[in-house]
Design a protein around this motif. Sequence first.
Motif, PDB file in Angstrom:
ATOM      1  N   ILE A  36      58.012  48.694  27.201  1.00  0.00           N
ATOM      2  CA  ILE A  36      58.893  48.144  26.208  1.00  0.00           C
ATOM      3  C   ILE A  36      60.338  47.916  26.432  1.00  0.00           C
ATOM      4  CG2 ILE A  36      59.472  48.412  23.693  1.00  0.00           C
ATOM      5  CD1 ILE A  36      56.906  49.706  23.298  1.00  0.00           C
ATOM      6  N   ASP A  37      61.031  48.929  26.833  1.00  0.00           N
ATOM      7  CA  ASP A  37      62.342  49.014  27.429  1.00  0.00           C
ATOM      8  C   ASP A  37      62.575  47.910  28.202  1.00  0.00           C
ATOM      9  OD1 ASP A  37      62.941  51.128  25.616  1.00  0.00           O
ATOM     10  OD2 ASP A  37      62.835  52.684  27.184  1.00  0.00           O
ATOM     11  N   ALA A  38      61.819  47.739  29.314  1.00  0.00           N
ATOM     12  CA  ALA A  38      62.060  46.536  30.053  1.00  0.00           C
ATOM     13  C   ALA A  38      61.996  45.224  29.466  1.00  0.00           C
ATOM     14  CB  ALA A  38      61.139  46.704  31.207  1.00  0.00           C
ATOM     15  N   ALA A  39      61.118  44.976  28.694  1.00  0.00           N
ATOM     16  CA  ALA A  39      60.861  43.621  27.869  1.00  0.00           C
ATOM     17  C   ALA A  39      61.905  43.335  27.003  1.00  0.00           C
ATOM     18  CB  ALA A  39      59.573  43.644  27.016  1.00  0.00           C
ATOM     19  N   ILE A  40      62.526  44.318  26.501  1.00  0.00           N
ATOM     20  CA  ILE A  40      63.863  44.168  25.419  1.00  0.00           C
ATOM     21  C   ILE A  40      64.864  44.128  26.282  1.00  0.00           C
ATOM     22  CG2 ILE A  40      65.345  45.672  24.037  1.00  0.00           C
ATOM     23  CD1 ILE A  40      63.196  47.299  23.151  1.00  0.00           C
ATOM     24  N   GLU A  41      65.107  44.382  27.553  1.00  0.00           N
ATOM     25  CA  GLU A  41      66.197  44.272  28.520  1.00  0.00           C
ATOM     26  C   GLU A  41      66.164  42.670  29.042  1.00  0.00           C
ATOM     27  OE1 GLU A  41      69.103  46.078  29.755  1.00  0.00           O
ATOM     28  OE2 GLU A  41      68.613  47.707  28.131  1.00  0.00           O
ATOM     29  N   ALA A  42      65.014  42.252  29.209  1.00  0.00           N
ATOM     30  CA  ALA A  42      64.694  41.033  29.617  1.00  0.00           C
ATOM     31  C   ALA A  42      65.384  39.963  28.611  1.00  0.00           C
ATOM     32  CB  ALA A  42      63.290  40.824  30.000  1.00  0.00           C
ATOM     33  N   VAL A  43      64.866  40.267  27.451  1.00  0.00           N
ATOM     34  CA  VAL A  43      65.374  39.293  26.302  1.00  0.00           C
ATOM     35  C   VAL A  43      66.763  39.496  26.078  1.00  0.00           C
ATOM     36  CG1 VAL A  43      65.044  38.718  23.737  1.00  0.00           C
ATOM     37  CG2 VAL A  43      63.106  39.299  24.966  1.00  0.00           C
ATOM     38  N   MET A  44      67.400  40.631  26.200  1.00  0.00           N
ATOM     39  CA  MET A  44      68.602  40.943  26.085  1.00  0.00           C
ATOM     40  C   MET A  44      69.653  40.184  27.120  1.00  0.00           C
ATOM     41  SD  MET A  44      69.459  43.043  23.406  1.00  0.00           S
ATOM     42  CE  MET A  44      71.029  44.088  23.795  1.00  0.00           C
ATOM     43  N   TYR A  45      68.930  40.154  28.445  1.00  0.00           N
ATOM     44  CA  TYR A  45      69.911  39.460  29.359  1.00  0.00           C
ATOM     45  C   TYR A  45      69.149  37.559  29.448  1.00  0.00           C
ATOM     46  CZ  TYR A  45      71.828  43.383  31.149  1.00  0.00           C
ATOM     47  OH  TYR A  45      72.677  44.434  31.542  1.00  0.00           O
ATOM     48  N   VAL A 103      66.554  36.032  29.851  1.00  0.00           N
ATOM     49  CA  VAL A 103      65.474  35.853  30.707  1.00  0.00           C
ATOM     50  C   VAL A 103      64.533  35.064  29.992  1.00  0.00           C
ATOM     51  CG1 VAL A 103      63.735  36.766  32.192  1.00  0.00           C
ATOM     52  CG2 VAL A 103      65.542  37.824  32.202  1.00  0.00           C
ATOM     53  N   GLY A 104      64.347  35.425  28.682  1.00  0.00           N
ATOM     54  CA  GLY A 104      63.437  34.660  27.794  1.00  0.00           C
ATOM     55  C   GLY A 104      63.396  34.829  26.440  1.00  0.00           C
ATOM     56  N   TYR A 105      62.548  34.806  25.503  1.00  0.00           N
ATOM     57  CA  TYR A 105      62.259  35.096  24.360  1.00  0.00           C
ATOM     58  C   TYR A 105      60.999  35.984  24.140  1.00  0.00           C
ATOM     59  CZ  TYR A 105      58.484  31.641  23.336  1.00  0.00           C
ATOM     60  OH  TYR A 105      57.470  30.946  23.714  1.00  0.00           O
ATOM     61  N   GLY A 106      60.813  36.585  22.980  1.00  0.00           N
ATOM     62  CA  GLY A 106      59.549  37.386  22.835  1.00  0.00           C
ATOM     63  C   GLY A 106      59.445  37.954  21.308  1.00  0.00           C
ATOM     64  N   TRP A 107      58.524  38.404  20.902  1.00  0.00           N
ATOM     65  CA  TRP A 107      57.982  39.321  20.006  1.00  0.00           C
ATOM     66  C   TRP A 107      58.296  40.714  20.358  1.00  0.00           C
ATOM     67  CZ3 TRP A 107      56.060  34.442  20.603  1.00  0.00           C
ATOM     68  CH2 TRP A 107      56.078  33.816  19.282  1.00  0.00           C
ATOM     69  N   LEU A 108      59.101  41.343  19.785  1.00  0.00           N
ATOM     70  CA  LEU A 108      59.416  42.919  20.268  1.00  0.00           C
ATOM     71  C   LEU A 108      59.396  43.599  18.878  1.00  0.00           C
ATOM     72  CD1 LEU A 108      62.980  42.144  22.329  1.00  0.00           C
ATOM     73  CD2 LEU A 108      60.376  42.573  23.076  1.00  0.00           C
ATOM     74  N   PRO A 109      59.123  45.080  18.994  1.00  0.00           N
ATOM     75  CA  PRO A 109      59.074  45.800  17.855  1.00  0.00           C
ATOM     76  C   PRO A 109      60.244  45.851  17.256  1.00  0.00           C
ATOM     77  CG  PRO A 109      58.296  47.028  19.863  1.00  0.00           C
ATOM     78  CD  PRO A 109      58.983  45.807  20.401  1.00  0.00           C
ATOM     79  N   GLU A 110      60.343  45.470  16.057  1.00  0.00           N
ATOM     80  CA  GLU A 110      61.395  45.410  15.054  1.00  0.00           C
ATOM     81  C   GLU A 110      62.278  46.660  15.119  1.00  0.00           C
ATOM     82  OE1 GLU A 110      62.827  43.281  10.897  1.00  0.00           O
ATOM     83  OE2 GLU A 110      60.835  44.208  11.149  1.00  0.00           O
ATOM     84  N   GLU A 111      61.663  47.963  15.101  1.00  0.00           N
ATOM     85  CA  GLU A 111      62.144  49.024  14.811  1.00  0.00           C
ATOM     86  C   GLU A 111      63.267  49.414  16.074  1.00  0.00           C
ATOM     87  OE1 GLU A 111      62.591  53.274  15.740  1.00  0.00           O
ATOM     88  OE2 GLU A 111      61.244  52.098  16.845  1.00  0.00           O
ATOM     89  N   ARG A 112      62.734  49.168  17.219  1.00  0.00           N
ATOM     90  CA  ARG A 112      63.218  49.369  18.702  1.00  0.00           C
ATOM     91  C   ARG A 112      64.362  48.564  18.706  1.00  0.00           C
ATOM     92  NH1 ARG A 112      59.474  52.127  21.995  1.00  0.00           N
ATOM     93  NH2 ARG A 112      60.940  52.087  23.698  1.00  0.00           N
ATOM     94  N   ILE A 113      64.607  47.335  18.178  1.00  0.00           N
ATOM     95  CA  ILE A 113      65.562  46.460  18.217  1.00  0.00           C
ATOM     96  C   ILE A 113      66.650  46.279  17.025  1.00  0.00           C
ATOM     97  CG2 ILE A 113      64.613  45.046  19.808  1.00  0.00           C
ATOM     98  CD1 ILE A 113      63.993  42.806  18.062  1.00  0.00           C
ATOM     99  N   GLN A 114      66.360  47.254  16.010  1.00  0.00           N
ATOM    100  CA  GLN A 114      67.012  47.077  14.746  1.00  0.00           C
ATOM    101  C   GLN A 114      68.466  47.027  15.085  1.00  0.00           C
ATOM    102  OE1 GLN A 114      65.141  46.714  11.945  1.00  0.00           O
ATOM    103  NE2 GLN A 114      67.381  46.039  11.024  1.00  0.00           N
ATOM    104  N   LYS A 115      69.124  47.909  15.955  1.00  0.00           N
ATOM    105  CA  LYS A 115      70.724  47.728  16.209  1.00  0.00           C
ATOM    106  C   LYS A 115      71.192  46.565  16.686  1.00  0.00           C
ATOM    107  CE  LYS A 115      74.258  50.562  18.444  1.00  0.00           C
ATOM    108  NZ  LYS A 115      74.620  51.849  19.187  1.00  0.00           N
ATOM    109  N   ALA A 116      70.352  46.152  17.763  1.00  0.00           N
ATOM    110  CA  ALA A 116      70.763  44.861  18.218  1.00  0.00           C
ATOM    111  C   ALA A 116      70.529  43.613  17.225  1.00  0.00           C
ATOM    112  CB  ALA A 116      69.883  44.521  19.516  1.00  0.00           C
ATOM    113  N   LEU A 117      69.844  43.801  16.255  1.00  0.00           N
ATOM    114  CA  LEU A 117      69.633  42.728  15.466  1.00  0.00           C
ATOM    115  C   LEU A 117      70.730  42.799  14.277  1.00  0.00           C
ATOM    116  CD1 LEU A 117      65.787  42.906  14.410  1.00  0.00           C
ATOM    117  CD2 LEU A 117      67.058  41.034  15.508  1.00  0.00           C
ATOM    118  N   GLU A 118      71.082  43.869  13.755  1.00  0.00           N
ATOM    119  CA  GLU A 118      72.361  44.497  13.132  1.00  0.00           C
ATOM    120  C   GLU A 118      73.715  44.050  13.669  1.00  0.00           C
ATOM    121  OE1 GLU A 118      71.952  48.453  11.937  1.00  0.00           O
ATOM    122  OE2 GLU A 118      70.405  48.124  10.767  1.00  0.00           O
ATOM    123  N   GLU A 119      73.751  44.074  14.771  1.00  0.00           N
ATOM    124  CA  GLU A 119      75.166  43.735  15.683  1.00  0.00           C
ATOM    125  C   GLU A 119      74.981  42.355  16.036  1.00  0.00           C
ATOM    126  OE1 GLU A 119      74.948  46.238  18.933  1.00  0.00           O
ATOM    127  OE2 GLU A 119      75.787  47.885  17.860  1.00  0.00           O
TER     128      GLU A 119
END
Length: 293
Positions: free
Chosen positions: A215-224, A226-242
Motif C-alpha cells: 500500500i505504501d508503494a502505491a501511495i508513493e506512486a500516486v504522490m509522485y 506516476v498515475g491515479y488510483g483508488w487508495l485507502p482513505e484512512e491512509r491518505i487522510q493527511k495528504a487529502l487534508e493538506e
Amino acid sequence: MHKTTLEQWSLLEKVVEAGSFARAAELTHRSQSSVSYNLALLQERLGVALLMTEGRRAVLTPAGERLLKQVKPLLKAFTYVETRAATLRNGVRTRLDLMVDSIFPRRRLFAILRQFQQRYPHTQVRLTEVLENAFAEEVSREADVMVLTRRQDITGPGEWLMNIDFVAVAHRDHPLFTLEAPLSDEMLRPWPLIQIADNSAAAQSASESWTFSTIDAAIEAVMYQVGYGWLPEERIQKALEEGTLRLLPLSHGTRRATPLHLIVKRTLAPLDEQVETLIALFRQAPGSSTATL
C-alpha cells in the motif's frame, strides 16, 4: 559461584522503598533479623557500604545507588521469568498468532494491540500483515485470529467486521485535473491506474494498470504523479487534508468499499480468554472504552 544473590538485592530494594528494616521485613513476610543478616552479608561480600541512616530512614549510599541501579533490570527480568513460568504451569496462553490485512487502519490496529498488551503482558502476539488475498495458505493455517477481505478462510468461518473506504485520487498537479469534469472512463484511459497487487484476474489482465506490492508503494506512486488510483482513505487522510492529493471528479465510482471479516481458527473452539479479549477489542467501535470488555 556469585558472591551475592538476587534475593539479597531484592531485599535491599525493598528496604529502600519501605525506608526501614522493620517495614521491609513486614512486607516480605520475614523477621527483621533475617533482613538485617542478608543485607549485612551482601555488604560484607561486596566490601562496599550500601546503606546509611538519615534520621529514622535507611537510605542508599552513593555507591549503593549506582550498584542498585545496575541490578534493578536483572530483578525485573527475573520477575518476568518467574511470572512466565507460572503462566506455563497454569496453562495460560503465552503466544497468539494474528493475521491482519494491510488495509486495516494502522492507528486502530496498534491501539488494539496496546490494550491487549496491558491486559496480558506475558502473552506474545505475533502479527503478520498480508495484502488482500495474496498470502500463502500455510501461513493462514497457523494464525489464531485473522482480519481479512475474504468472508471465510480455510481455517474457519468469518463475520463482517468493517468496510474500508477506497477513494479515487491523484496528485493535485496531475493533468487529469486540467480536464473538464466529470471524468469518464475514456478520459482516464491514457493515464496509468495505480493498483495494489492481489491475485485477482482483473488486476493481472488490466494492461493500463501498474501494480505495486504494498500500500505504501502505491501511495508513493500516486504522490509522485506516476498515475491515479483508488487508495485507502484512512491512509491518505493527511495528504487529502493538506491538499497534496485530491479526489478525482469522476462521473461515477469515486468511492469504493472493501469489507473486512473477522475470522477465528476453527480448531480453537472453545475459545480461551486471550482470544475472546482480542476478538472483543476488534469488534468494539474505535475510541470506545474497554471497561465493558
